[in-house]
Motif scaffolding. Structure first.
Motif, PDB file in Angstrom:
ATOM      1  N   LEU A  27       0.915  -0.936  -0.172  1.00 30.53           N
ATOM      2  CA  LEU A  27       0.278  -0.158   0.206  1.00 30.53           C
ATOM      3  C   LEU A  27       0.647   1.300  -0.264  1.00 30.53           C
ATOM      4  CD1 LEU A  27      -3.129  -0.067   2.633  1.00 30.53           C
ATOM      5  CD2 LEU A  27      -3.147  -0.216   0.002  1.00 30.53           C
ATOM      6  N   VAL A  28       2.206   0.929   0.824  1.00 30.73           N
ATOM      7  CA  VAL A  28       2.592   2.033   0.922  1.00 30.73           C
ATOM      8  C   VAL A  28       3.421   3.050  -0.685  1.00 30.73           C
ATOM      9  CG1 VAL A  28       5.171   2.686   2.007  1.00 30.73           C
ATOM     10  CG2 VAL A  28       4.011   1.255   2.811  1.00 30.73           C
ATOM     11  N   GLY A  29       2.927   4.207  -0.519  1.00 32.55           N
ATOM     12  CA  GLY A  29       3.670   5.216  -1.710  1.00 32.55           C
ATOM     13  C   GLY A  29       2.762   6.321  -1.898  1.00 32.55           C
ATOM     14  N   ASP A  30       2.327   7.038  -2.652  1.00 31.00           N
ATOM     15  CA  ASP A  30       1.564   7.818  -3.566  1.00 31.00           C
ATOM     16  C   ASP A  30       0.394   7.491  -4.525  1.00 31.00           C
ATOM     17  OD1 ASP A  30       1.859   9.729  -1.310  1.00 31.00           O
ATOM     18  OD2 ASP A  30       4.326  10.620  -2.803  1.00 31.00           O
ATOM     19  N   TRP A  31      -0.628   7.199  -5.029  1.00 33.89           N
ATOM     20  CA  TRP A  31      -1.352   7.208  -5.650  1.00 33.89           C
ATOM     21  C   TRP A  31      -2.190   8.280  -5.581  1.00 33.89           C
ATOM     22  CZ3 TRP A  31      -0.347   1.683  -6.592  1.00 33.89           C
ATOM     23  CH2 TRP A  31       0.582   1.515  -5.886  1.00 33.89           C
TER      24      TRP A  31
END
Length: 146
Positions: A27-31
């Motif tokens: 899930l980690v990060g920018d989406w």
């Protein structure tokens, strides 16, 4: 000697069986949402904080933020919970009812909408679905490359 060898093999097997099911690093990060209506821009950002995950989601129409929510994924009493804050007056907990690597289902039957939230990483696309028995909304996100 056989017992020693069997013991070493058993230890190696146990250490190789880490619980990847409870790893939400995918899930980690920018989406950025890619299936939104043309004028709307929706984003989610996730980071790992020790043993829990924190997310922030928002939608913009032109230069105005028209929706935002804080997300928290944490484990308490052996149960994973996805908590949503900023939509209702109080934080809304969704208990994970299904958990697999790169996939989870979170539910709260007492919430008006949604009652179920699904997150899934499929190839390079983060897919989310929020639903009740009568209605659902699909979200597709791609990771923003920095």
């Amino acid at each position: 000697m056989k017992r020693f060898f069997l013991g070493i093999c058993s230890l190696l097997f146990l250490f190789s069986c880490t619980n990847k099911t409870e790893d939400f690093d995918w899930l980690v990060g920018d989406w950025k949402r890619v299936n939104a209506e043309e004028d709307f821009k929706t984003f989610e950002s996730w980071q790992k904080n020790k043993k829990e995950y924190a997310g922030f989601g928002y939608t913009m129409l032109e230069n105005d933020t028209i929706f935002q929510e804080d997300l928290r994924l944490y484990k308490e009493n052996d149960l994973w919970t996805l908590e949503v804050t900023g939509v209702n007056e109080d934080p809304t907990p969704f208990v994970l009812s299904e958990l697999k690597p790169e996939y989870f289902v979170a539910e709260n039957d007492t919430n008006e909408f949604p009652k179920k939230i699904i997150y899934k990483l499929q190839n390079d696309t983060l897919k989310a679905n929020v639903s009740t028995a009568e209605f659902d909304v699909d979200f597709e996100f791609v990771k923003i490359q920095k």
